[in-house]
Design an enzyme around this catalytic site. Structure first.
Site, PDB file in Angstrom:
ATOM      1  N   LYS A 161       0.833  -1.216   0.000  1.00  0.00           N
ATOM      2  CA  LYS A 161       0.000   0.000   0.000  1.00  0.00           C
ATOM      3  C   LYS A 161       0.866   1.264   0.000  1.00  0.00           C
ATOM      4  O   LYS A 161       0.640   2.181  -0.778  1.00  0.00           O
ATOM      5  CB  LYS A 161      -0.898   0.061   1.251  1.00  0.00           C
ATOM      6  CG  LYS A 161      -1.930  -1.020   1.359  1.00  0.00           C
ATOM      7  CD  LYS A 161      -2.917  -0.746   2.502  1.00  0.00           C
ATOM      8  CE  LYS A 161      -2.288  -0.770   3.867  1.00  0.00           C
ATOM      9  NZ  LYS A 161      -1.821  -2.089   4.301  1.00  0.00           N
ATOM     10  N   ARG A 173      -9.847   1.442   8.239  1.00  0.00           N
ATOM     11  CA  ARG A 173      -9.502   0.053   8.534  1.00  0.00           C
ATOM     12  C   ARG A 173     -10.649  -0.672   9.216  1.00  0.00           C
ATOM     13  O   ARG A 173     -10.519  -1.850   9.534  1.00  0.00           O
ATOM     14  CB  ARG A 173      -8.277   0.016   9.443  1.00  0.00           C
ATOM     15  CG  ARG A 173      -6.950  -0.226   8.713  1.00  0.00           C
ATOM     16  CD  ARG A 173      -5.841  -0.199   9.746  1.00  0.00           C
ATOM     17  NE  ARG A 173      -4.655  -0.898   9.402  1.00  0.00           N
ATOM     18  CZ  ARG A 173      -3.542  -0.332   8.931  1.00  0.00           C
ATOM     19  NH1 ARG A 173      -3.515   0.946   8.666  1.00  0.00           N
ATOM     20  NH2 ARG A 173      -2.475  -1.062   8.720  1.00  0.00           N
ATOM     21  N   ARG A 232      11.322  -5.733   5.357  1.00  0.00           N
ATOM     22  CA  ARG A 232      11.054  -4.328   5.011  1.00  0.00           C
ATOM     23  C   ARG A 232      11.974  -3.391   5.810  1.00  0.00           C
ATOM     24  O   ARG A 232      12.187  -3.581   6.995  1.00  0.00           O
ATOM     25  CB  ARG A 232       9.592  -3.997   5.327  1.00  0.00           C
ATOM     26  CG  ARG A 232       9.278  -2.504   5.222  1.00  0.00           C
ATOM     27  CD  ARG A 232       7.828  -2.217   5.018  1.00  0.00           C
ATOM     28  NE  ARG A 232       6.960  -2.740   6.049  1.00  0.00           N
ATOM     29  CZ  ARG A 232       5.628  -2.755   5.938  1.00  0.00           C
ATOM     30  NH1 ARG A 232       5.046  -2.296   4.852  1.00  0.00           N
ATOM     31  NH2 ARG A 232       4.899  -3.231   6.906  1.00  0.00           N
ATOM     32  N   ARG A 278      10.713  -1.199  11.092  1.00  0.00           N
ATOM     33  CA  ARG A 278       9.628  -0.781  11.977  1.00  0.00           C
ATOM     34  C   ARG A 278       9.537  -1.723  13.173  1.00  0.00           C
ATOM     35  O   ARG A 278       9.732  -2.928  13.028  1.00  0.00           O
ATOM     36  CB  ARG A 278       8.306  -0.825  11.211  1.00  0.00           C
ATOM     37  CG  ARG A 278       8.070   0.402  10.376  1.00  0.00           C
ATOM     38  CD  ARG A 278       6.891   0.251   9.457  1.00  0.00           C
ATOM     39  NE  ARG A 278       5.714  -0.336  10.066  1.00  0.00           N
ATOM     40  CZ  ARG A 278       4.531  -0.420   9.473  1.00  0.00           C
ATOM     41  NH1 ARG A 278       4.391   0.063   8.244  1.00  0.00           N
ATOM     42  NH2 ARG A 278       3.512  -0.978  10.063  1.00  0.00           N
TER      43      ARG A 278
END
Ligand code: AMP
Length: 220
Positions: free
Chosen positions: A13, A88, A127, A160
């Site tokens: 996204k 969401r 990531r 993260r």
């Protein structure tokens, strides 16, 4: 133009929203980024958000909706926004419709991204993000030229806190229970565009973004 990016964590996204934002000239509004900024600045909102984010749960609707409502009032949002990670829940989607209707506006397109679950976990643990310019990398699929350093701005890349195997499982469960009903919600409104982002079918974020832009141009 109001664009919504919908999809489980790790489907791309943020990557696609970044490309669309540059192409369409409207800002990318990521509720996750706003929460993370507040966490790093140790604000009251940050403390509250962290208690949910660290468990892979959603920050309460009233807090999140207020945040987006305020963000939509900013000058740079007048031409539209790309909502990356909002709504969401169905309650958030209904609140968004109400907020937009006040200014005679509506959601123009909802982009629903899907990725096979086994790929999601691998992507999320690999990531890395640039804390400054927010560019997203993948250590395997899309690594930076120089290890650990952002190609665009030279900052040191970070992982993260919630991108670990344990939290991603809970984030996926949250997605299936609370967010996936939005696919139906927007399909019924007739503004859903679905795309699969997957290595196995050789469709990565930038290719999907190109397809979306071509679709939007056709629709004009
Ligand atoms: P993201 O960066 O979109 O993956 O979001 C990271 C985390 O922030 C999520 O796992 C949630 O805990 C929280 N979050 C982001 N957007 C929302 C939202 N629209 N509603 C509730 N919580 C959210």
């Amino acid at each position: 133009m109001i664009v919504i990016m919908l999809g489980a964590p790790g489907t791309g996204k943020g990557t696609i929203a970044g490309i669309l934002s540059k192409k369409l000239g409207i800002p990318q509004v990521s509720t996750g980024d706003i929460f993370r900024k507040n966490i790093s600045e140790k604000t009251e909102l940050g403390r509250l958000a962290e208690s949910y984010i660290s468990k892979g749960k959603l920050v309460p609707d009233d807090v999140t909706v207020k945040l987006v409502e305020d963000r939509l009032k900013a000058d740079d949002a007048k031409k539209g926004v790309i909502l990356d990670g909002f709504p969401r829940t169905v309650a958030q989607a209904e609140s968004l419709d109400e907020i937009l209707s006040i200014s005679n506006n509506k959601v123009d397109i909802t982009i629903n991204l899907t990725t096979p679950e086994e790929e999601i976990i691998e992507r999320v643990v690999n990531r890395r993000v640039c804390p400054k310019c927010k560019r997203i990398y993948n250590l395997v699929l899309n690594p930076p030229v120089q290890e650990g350093v952002c190609d665009d701005c030279g900052s040191i890349l970070e992982a993260r806190a919630d991108d670990n195997e344990e939290t991603i499982k809970s984030r996926l469960q949250t997605y299936f229970e609370q967010t996936s009903p939005l696919v139906d919600y927007y399909e019924k409104k007739g503004n859903l565009y679905s795309a699969t982002v997957s290595q196995s079918i050789n469709k990565m974020g930038p290719d999907v973004a190109r397809d979306i832009i071509a679709y939007l141009e056709e629709e004009k």
